[in-house]
Structure formats: C-alpha cells, structure tokens
Write an enzyme that holds these catalytic residues in place. Sequence first.
Site, PDB file in Angstrom:
ATOM      1  N   CYS A   1       8.318  16.696  38.643  1.00 14.12           N
ATOM      2  CA  CYS A   1       7.914  17.391  37.413  1.00 14.12           C
ATOM      3  C   CYS A   1       8.503  16.611  36.246  1.00 14.12           C
ATOM      4  O   CYS A   1       9.735  16.495  36.128  1.00 14.12           O
ATOM      5  CB  CYS A   1       8.474  18.814  37.453  1.00 14.12           C
ATOM      6  SG  CYS A   1       8.143  19.789  35.974  1.00 14.12           S
TER       7      CYS A   1
ATOM      8  N   CYS B   1       1.978  14.387  33.511  1.00  8.97           N
ATOM      9  CA  CYS B   1       2.367  15.690  34.065  1.00  8.97           C
ATOM     10  C   CYS B   1       1.801  15.696  35.477  1.00  8.97           C
ATOM     11  O   CYS B   1       0.639  15.293  35.691  1.00  8.97           O
ATOM     12  CB  CYS B   1       1.763  16.813  33.233  1.00  8.97           C
ATOM     13  SG  CYS B   1       1.864  18.436  34.040  1.00  8.97           S
TER      14      CYS B   1
HETATM   15  N1  DGL Z   1       4.112  19.561  36.453  1.00  6.07           N
HETATM   16  C1  DGL Z   1       4.961  19.525  35.350  1.00  6.07           C
HETATM   17  C2  DGL Z   1       5.167  18.144  34.770  1.00  6.07           C
HETATM   18  O1  DGL Z   1       5.018  17.166  35.447  1.00  6.07           O
HETATM   19  C3  DGL Z   1       4.897  20.534  34.257  1.00  6.07           C
HETATM   20  C4  DGL Z   1       3.965  21.684  34.267  1.00  6.07           C
HETATM   21  C5  DGL Z   1       4.479  22.876  33.472  1.00  6.07           C
HETATM   22  O2  DGL Z   1       4.346  22.918  32.242  1.00  6.07           O
HETATM   23  O3  DGL Z   1       5.014  23.748  34.132  1.00  6.07           O
HETATM   24  O4  DGL Z   1       5.542  18.018  33.628  1.00  6.07           O
END
Ligand code: DGL
Length: 256
Positions: A75, A186
């Site tokens: 993430c 993301c």
């Molecule tokens: N999957 C996450 C990232 O790579 C973020 C998603 C969210 O905002 O929860 O930043």
Amino acid sequence: MAKREDQIVVFDSGVGGISVLRALMQKLPRENFLYFGDSINAPYGTRPTEEIRRLTLERIAALCTANVKAIVIACNTATSAAIEDLRAAYPEKIVIGIEPALKPAADRFPGKTILVMATEATLREEKFSHLMAQCESRCKIVPIPCPELVEAVERNETDAPALEEALRRKLTPHLGKDTAAIVLGCTHFPFARDVIARIAGENVCLIDGSEGTAGQTYRRLEAENLLNLTGEGSVSLQSSLPTPEMLTLMGNLLDR
Ligand code: DGL
C-alpha cells in the site's frame, strides 16, 4: 531467529495489495503468504496521516507473530505514513514498502510527461516530494489524486460508466502528445487497468510498482538466507470485512 519456512505478511488498506501479492507469488512461488486487507477501514488515502499510521501499526502488530519473517506493505499510502515506524518497531524482520514507480518511468521516458495517479495521502506526503525531486529534472510530472478509483475497486464496480466518465474528465486535460506514461501509484489501480487504458489510449504506457516490490522482497530474503527453496507455497486471504462477497472478490482478484 527467522526460518526459511516462516510466513510473509502482505498488508493493504483493502483488496488493492492483491496486485502486489500476485507478483510476489510469481517471483516467490515456494513461500507462505498471509494477505490481510483492512477493507473495513478503507480508503486510507483520504484520512489524516496520523490515523493511517495508527491503523497500519495496530494491524501489523496483530499480524506479526513469531513465525513471520517478512512484512510487505503493499500500500503506497500506508508506506508513506508508517514505513519508518514499522522498521523501527520490527528490526528483526524484513520490512518492505512500495512507492509509485516514478523512477523507472522517468528512466524509460526522459523529456516526456508522466502522470502519477495515487491517493491524496500518498501525493501530499514528504516521501512523494522526495521522489518527485529525484525525477523532475528528467521529465514533467503531473500528480493526480484519484480517491474514487479506490472505492470502485473495493466495491467491484470498475466497469461503472460514471467512473469512466469521472476519470476521463480528470485525465483528458493531461493527455497530450508528450504524455508517455501513467504511473499507477496505488495498488488498487492495476485492477482498473482496462478503464484507464481505454481513456489513455494505446500510446501511453501504464506502469505499476508490483514487480519492483516483488524483486526487492526476493533480494532481501536472498541476502538474509531466508528464501524458501523447498516449500509447496501457500496463500491465505484475510480481511477485516470478511463477508462472503468480500472473500469472493479477493479470490477473484487473485485469479485475474
Ligand atoms: N492501496 C492503497 C495504496 O496503494 C491505498 C488505497 C486507500 O486509499 O485505502 O495507496
């Protein structure tokens, strides 16, 4: 002492990190993975940094048992907010984060325009300013916050015409003849690759950080003699929102 057969925890605010898990499983097919998506608290990217840090640290503390040898924060948002604290809290474990794949994009397309789609939190953090500073002499960088895309992936609604329309309005003003690449900054966004590609057109390359993260995980395990060379390989998918729909979605995203 960590052992070769110990688990690798892969963490995300929700289902997005499964895009990284897929790359990890390809690169490290003999490892035992435990994936955890904090979907009940997703999205993280619209929350204050302090809250993202707390949610990440609390969850990792619960997941990090003695038989865990490595933690992959799949993430970008949680990495920006909490990676230093995690490294300080778990000095005996391998801790890997992810960042928008801007460096490989800038190496590949010098002099061009590169769009970076990511969460608001990722784009406002210091880590991203440093990354931009390292790349902006080589190319023009346009950061684009896309919170709606995280929620669409969490709800399995990436085919919705309203989403495509909203993304088209957001991206089109930046899609000129010099636009060479879009960085999917993301981990949710690779699951919306089709709609992004439709808008961007075939001359724009979509780049994400999943392979780079898998490569980095491999190198760290190898350096510490912790690669599992003989295991069968396994994966367990867990969520803070373990409804049948969510577990089905997670399984489908892994198989996609
Ligand atoms: N999957 C996450 C990232 O790579 C973020 C998603 C969210 O905002 O929860 O930043």
